[in-house]
Design an enzyme around this catalytic site. Sequence first.
Site: not given
Ligand code: DOR
Ligand code: ZN
Length: 345
Positions: A13, A15, A99, A136, A174, A247
Site C-alpha cells: 500500500h 502513495h 481500491k 479504506h 491499514h 501507506d
Molecule cells: O493518511 C492518509 N493519507 N490516509 C489515506 O488514506 C490517504 C493518504 C493520502 O493519500 O494522503
Molecule cells: Zn493510503
Amino acid sequence: MKTISIRRPDDWHLHLRDGAVLAGVVGDSSRHFGRAIIMPNLVPPVVTTQDAKAYRDRILAAVPADHRFEPLMTLYLTEQTNADDVEEGKRSGLITAVKLYPAGATTNSHGGVRDLDKVMPVLERMARIGLTLCVHGEVTTPEVDIFDREAVFIEEKLDLIRRRLPELRVTMEHVTTKEGIDYILAADRNLAGSITTHHLIINRNDILVGGIRPHYFCLPVAKREHHRQALRKAATSGDQRFFLGTDSAPHVDPLKECACGCAGIYTSINTMSCLAHVFEEENALDRLEAFASLNGPAWYGLPANEETIVLEKQPDPIVYPAKIDTDAGPITVFDPKFPLHWAVR
Ligand code: DOR
Ligand code: ZN
C-alpha cells in the site's frame, strides 16, 4: 554485529503521487522494495485501465536507473466503473487490485463510493474473476466519531459486502484497531489485512499531547495504545493474513503545517529500519520476513522476491534526513522518536 537476511520486501500500500513529488519520492521505495501496490488517488484519480497504464509508465520513467521496481497498479472504484474494463485490466496483467474509498474518507476520495449498491455489479465481477478489493475501511457519516469509524465500517459495510459476496477477496488496508484485527482473525478465507509502519509505533497521544503534531496525522487516525498493541501482536505473529502496507503518503510541508493539514505520513525512506526495531523489541526478528516479504505475495498469488536484503544492527544510530527535498517542496520524514540502529545493506 547482528545481521539478518530476508527476501527483498514489498510494500502492499503506497502513495507515489505524480510529477515532482513522484520524482522526489520513488527512489526511497525502489531502494529497498521490489514491488508496491500503488494507490490510485491522484487528481484526477486513476479510474480506467488506460489511466493505470499511463500512470505505470510515468512511475517507471521516474525510478532511478540502478533500481529494479515493479509498480502493481490499482483502479479507483467509482459508481461509474465499468466491469468490462476492470476485467480487461486484470486479464492483461496490469491491474492487481481495485481500491474502494468511501466518498470523503480521505485525501482525494470525493469521487469515491457513496452507495455500495451502485458498485455491486463490479464487485460481483471481481469475485468471479478473483480480483482483490482493497478497502479504506472507514465510514464517513458525520455523526460517527473519527476514532470509531473503522469499527463501524466493519460492522455496517464490510461485513455486509462479505456476506453478499463471500467469494470476493478483500484486503482491509491499514488496519488500526483491535476490532479490525479480530475481524480478520475470525475470517477463515478471502480476507487479509495490511498494517502500516507508523501504526505499529504511534498512538493517538503522539498526535495531540503537548501540541498538535501534523506529521503524525494520517487516516485512519492512530488510535489508543491497546489498539497499537493489537497491531503489533498481529504483525509479529507470522500469521499469513497480515502483511506490510506502509501507506507512506507524502504531502509537502506547507500542506501539512497549516490550519487544515492533509492526512499522510512519509515512511518510505526509513520503514525497514523502523520495522526491524519494532520486531526486535517484540522478540520477533525471525518473523519480519513473513510480514514484509512473504505474506503479501502469498495473498496476492505472486512469488516472493528472489533477491534478499541484509539488515545490520549498527552501534551508532543511522541518521535519516528530517526532510527530503523535492521540486514541489520539502517533505518531512516520519520520526519514530527512538534511535534507529538497523541499516539496510
Ligand atoms: O493518511 C492518509 N493519507 N490516509 C489515506 O488514506 C490517504 C493518504 C493520502 O493519500 O494522503
Ligand atoms: Zn493510503
